[in-house]
Design a protein around this motif. Structure first.
Motif, PDB file in Angstrom:
ATOM      1  N   LYS A 177      12.431  -1.169   4.924  1.00 57.07           N
ATOM      2  CA  LYS A 177      12.357  -0.007   3.832  1.00 57.07           C
ATOM      3  C   LYS A 177      11.420   0.925   3.981  1.00 57.07           C
ATOM      4  CE  LYS A 177      13.637  -0.603  -0.232  1.00 57.07           C
ATOM      5  NZ  LYS A 177      14.768  -0.297  -1.037  1.00 57.07           N
ATOM      6  N   GLU A 178      10.546   0.693   4.722  1.00 57.27           N
ATOM      7  CA  GLU A 178       9.455   1.753   5.196  1.00 57.27           C
ATOM      8  C   GLU A 178      10.079   2.711   6.437  1.00 57.27           C
ATOM      9  OE1 GLU A 178       6.992   2.857   3.330  1.00 57.27           O
ATOM     10  OE2 GLU A 178       7.117   1.143   2.105  1.00 57.27           O
ATOM     11  N   GLY A 179      11.365   2.226   6.827  1.00 63.42           N
ATOM     12  CA  GLY A 179      11.922   2.930   8.211  1.00 63.42           C
ATOM     13  C   GLY A 179      11.821   2.393   9.607  1.00 63.42           C
ATOM     14  N   PHE A 180      11.364   1.290   9.326  1.00 67.35           N
ATOM     15  CA  PHE A 180      11.273   0.715  10.805  1.00 67.35           C
ATOM     16  C   PHE A 180      12.466  -0.543  11.113  1.00 67.35           C
ATOM     17  CE2 PHE A 180       7.037   1.679   9.500  1.00 67.35           C
ATOM     18  CZ  PHE A 180       6.468   2.286  10.690  1.00 67.35           C
ATOM     19  N   ALA A 193       0.904  -1.272  -0.023  1.00 65.17           N
ATOM     20  CA  ALA A 193       0.171   0.087   0.070  1.00 65.17           C
ATOM     21  C   ALA A 193       0.804   1.099  -0.026  1.00 65.17           C
ATOM     22  CB  ALA A 193      -1.174  -0.045   1.191  1.00 65.17           C
ATOM     23  N   ALA A 194       2.044   1.202   0.637  1.00 68.76           N
ATOM     24  CA  ALA A 194       2.920   2.307   0.709  1.00 68.76           C
ATOM     25  C   ALA A 194       3.667   2.441  -0.648  1.00 68.76           C
ATOM     26  CB  ALA A 194       3.900   2.195   1.968  1.00 68.76           C
ATOM     27  N   GLY A 195       3.499   1.516  -1.555  1.00 65.59           N
ATOM     28  CA  GLY A 195       4.474   1.804  -2.911  1.00 65.59           C
ATOM     29  C   GLY A 195       5.726   1.129  -2.833  1.00 65.59           C
ATOM     30  N   THR A 196       5.997   0.309  -1.454  1.00 61.98           N
ATOM     31  CA  THR A 196       7.298  -0.508  -1.647  1.00 61.98           C
ATOM     32  C   THR A 196       7.111  -1.819  -2.498  1.00 61.98           C
ATOM     33  OG1 THR A 196       8.017   0.412   0.374  1.00 61.98           O
ATOM     34  CG2 THR A 196       9.053  -1.532  -0.380  1.00 61.98           C
TER      35      THR A 196
END
Length: 79
Positions: free
Chosen positions: A73-76, A7-10
């Motif tokens: 990849k989303e910063g976690f 959903a976030a585009g990754t």
């Protein structure tokens, strides 16, 4: 063919060799025995929020390692 995305585009299916990530199997001493897990985090300097990824009853399958890498990849930091 286009890669599926989250959903976030990754892109779904983040590689363990992605240069933006540090990801590896890890072990640590638990209360009664050695514990095993998989840790994925961004390589960038800084602090990041953490997420604990809980796998199904079949164990730590490659799918859950991929989920951890996608979260990284989303910063976690994902364990």
């Amino acid at each position: 063919a286009a890669q599926p995305t989250t959903a976030a585009g990754t892109q779904a299916g983040t590689s363990a060799s992605d240069p933006a990530l540090e990801a590896a199997d890890i072990t640590w001493q638990g209360p009664a025995s050695e514990m095993k897990g998989y840790l994925a985090r961004p390589k960038a300097a800084g602090t990041f929020p953490g997420i604990i990824v809980i796998h199904e009853n079949r164990g730590l399958l490659d799918h859950f390692k991929d989920v951890s890498r996608r979260l990284a990849k989303e910063g976690f930091v994902a364990l």
